[in-house]
Design a protein around this motif. Structure first.
Motif, PDB file in Angstrom:
ATOM      1  N   CYS A   1       0.267  11.760   6.966  1.00 53.65           N
ATOM      2  CA  CYS A   1       0.323  11.813   5.507  1.00 53.65           C
ATOM      3  C   CYS A   1       1.632  11.189   5.053  1.00 53.65           C
ATOM      4  O   CYS A   1       2.478  10.810   5.865  1.00 53.65           O
ATOM      5  CB  CYS A   1       0.203  13.256   5.005  1.00 53.65           C
ATOM      6  SG  CYS A   1       1.552  14.342   5.544  1.00 53.65           S
ATOM      7  N   SER A   2       1.814  11.058   3.743  1.00 49.25           N
ATOM      8  CA  SER A   2       3.038  10.465   3.219  1.00 49.25           C
ATOM      9  C   SER A   2       4.213  11.433   3.381  1.00 49.25           C
ATOM     10  O   SER A   2       4.031  12.650   3.537  1.00 49.25           O
ATOM     11  CB  SER A   2       2.866  10.119   1.739  1.00 49.25           C
ATOM     12  OG  SER A   2       2.693  11.288   0.964  1.00 49.25           O
TER      13      SER A   2
ATOM     14  N   THR B   1       4.302  14.108   0.584  1.00 46.91           N
ATOM     15  CA  THR B   1       3.353  15.207   0.791  1.00 46.91           C
ATOM     16  C   THR B   1       3.872  16.188   1.836  1.00 46.91           C
ATOM     17  O   THR B   1       3.785  17.410   1.666  1.00 46.91           O
ATOM     18  CB  THR B   1       1.991  14.661   1.228  1.00 46.91           C
ATOM     19  OG1 THR B   1       1.496  13.760   0.231  1.00 46.91           O
ATOM     20  CG2 THR B   1       0.996  15.784   1.428  1.00 46.91           C
TER      21      THR B   1
END
Length: 311
Positions: A71-72, A75
């Motif tokens: 994920c980023s 996040t």
């Protein structure tokens, strides 16, 4: 909670793992030891402690969560902050909390955090597969001499046995003599081999020198020497200024940072297709954290620390 597994993974690799807004886990190597009272052997390990004062985000935990869950970074950081808020809420309510495979937290009468590590978890990778064990104490028995009464008087059997076997003494002397002669012969052979090898190396070196002299030539008009000084980032601790989808935006950011006196660099494209631009790189983690806090305070609060080896 899954984040506890991520924290445990990082404790195997790093000496300091910070939970932003909560505190930091610190490890210190401890050598193998034996507890004399219980005859218990303990393999090499890491002593785990907790420091409430270290709460500033260094990017290590969030970056690892982003990599593990694909994920980023934003996040992952949001999830870490939510986990930290949950821990603080439970403690402030007076409830003890436990982090799996790491330890337990509670508040004392002065409302100070108390941390009790779980000794069953060994974060020293050199001790993988080893566990503590109890060894029984070794008992040493010293056999005394046997004395027997006969018609001729008192006889010491141990003395009689030594006297009745004199050939053992001569056999031991003979074995020592054979060993010494064999050793002398071996040393003579080794000296001959060394002399032969030295002579062969001298011949080989002489042949190489002759070939080099035959291949030597002179350039009448040599080209001028050009010295190029290229900036090279060293160290695995990098301060990230931002990540950009377009490379031209990353180049603009590098120019802006260069005008401010930094030594910026494009770290290349990440697995998410972003160009990461860094302020600078450091060899020591403490130096990187000091500069990161300064940048977050005076210029960019979203800057974070990236731990990565440069190829």
């Amino acid at each position: 909670m899954q984040l506890s597994n991520y924290i445990a993974d990082l404790l195997y690799r790093y000496e300091c793992v910070i939970i932003p807004g909560f505190g930091a886990f610190l490890t210190r190597n401890q050598s193998a030891r034996i507890e004399q009272a219980t005859n218990t052997f303990y393999p090499p390990s890491k002593v785990l402690s907790f420091n409430r004062q270290l709460q500033v985000n260094d990017g290590l935990l969030a970056n690892y969560v982003a990599s593990a869950e694909k994920c980023s970074y934003e996040t992952a950081l949001q999830r870490v902050r939510k986990f930290s808020a949950h821990l603080n809420t439970e403690l402030n309510a007076g409830n003890p909390i436990s982090i799996k495979n790491i330890g337990e937290f509670s508040l004392n009468e002065e409302r100070a955090i108390q941390f009790e590590p779980l000794n069953k978890q060994n974060f020293n990778t050199a001790s993988f597969g080893l566990s503590s064990f109890v060894s029984p104490e070794i008992s040493r028995i010293i056999q005394g001499e046997t004395v027997v009464k006969t018609d001729k008087g008192v006889v010491n059997l141990a003395t009689q046995q030594r006297v009745s076997r004199p050939y053992l003494k001569y056999a031991a002397v003979a074995a020592i003599a054979l060993t010494a002669s064999g050793f002398a012969g071996m040393k003579l052979y080794e000296n001959q081999v060394q002399k032969y090898n030295f002579a062969q190396r001298q011949k080989a070196n002489s042949l190489v020198e002759n070939q080099i002299q035959e291949a030597t030539f002179v350039i009448e008009n040599p080209l001028p020497v050009i010295n190029l000084e290229l900036a090279k980032q060293i160290g695995k601790y990098h301060l990230v200024a931002g990540a950009y989808r377009l490379e031209e935006n990353a180049d603009k950011k590098i120019e802006q940072l260069r005008e401010k006196g930094y030594s910026p660099m494009n770290m290349g494209v990440t697995r998410y297709g972003l160009h990461q631009v860094i302020y600078a790189s450091f060899e020591e983690r403490i130096d990187a954290l000091k500069k990161l806090h300064e940048i977050q305070r005076d210029e960019n609060p979203d800057a974070w620390l990236l731990v990565q080896e440069i190829d």
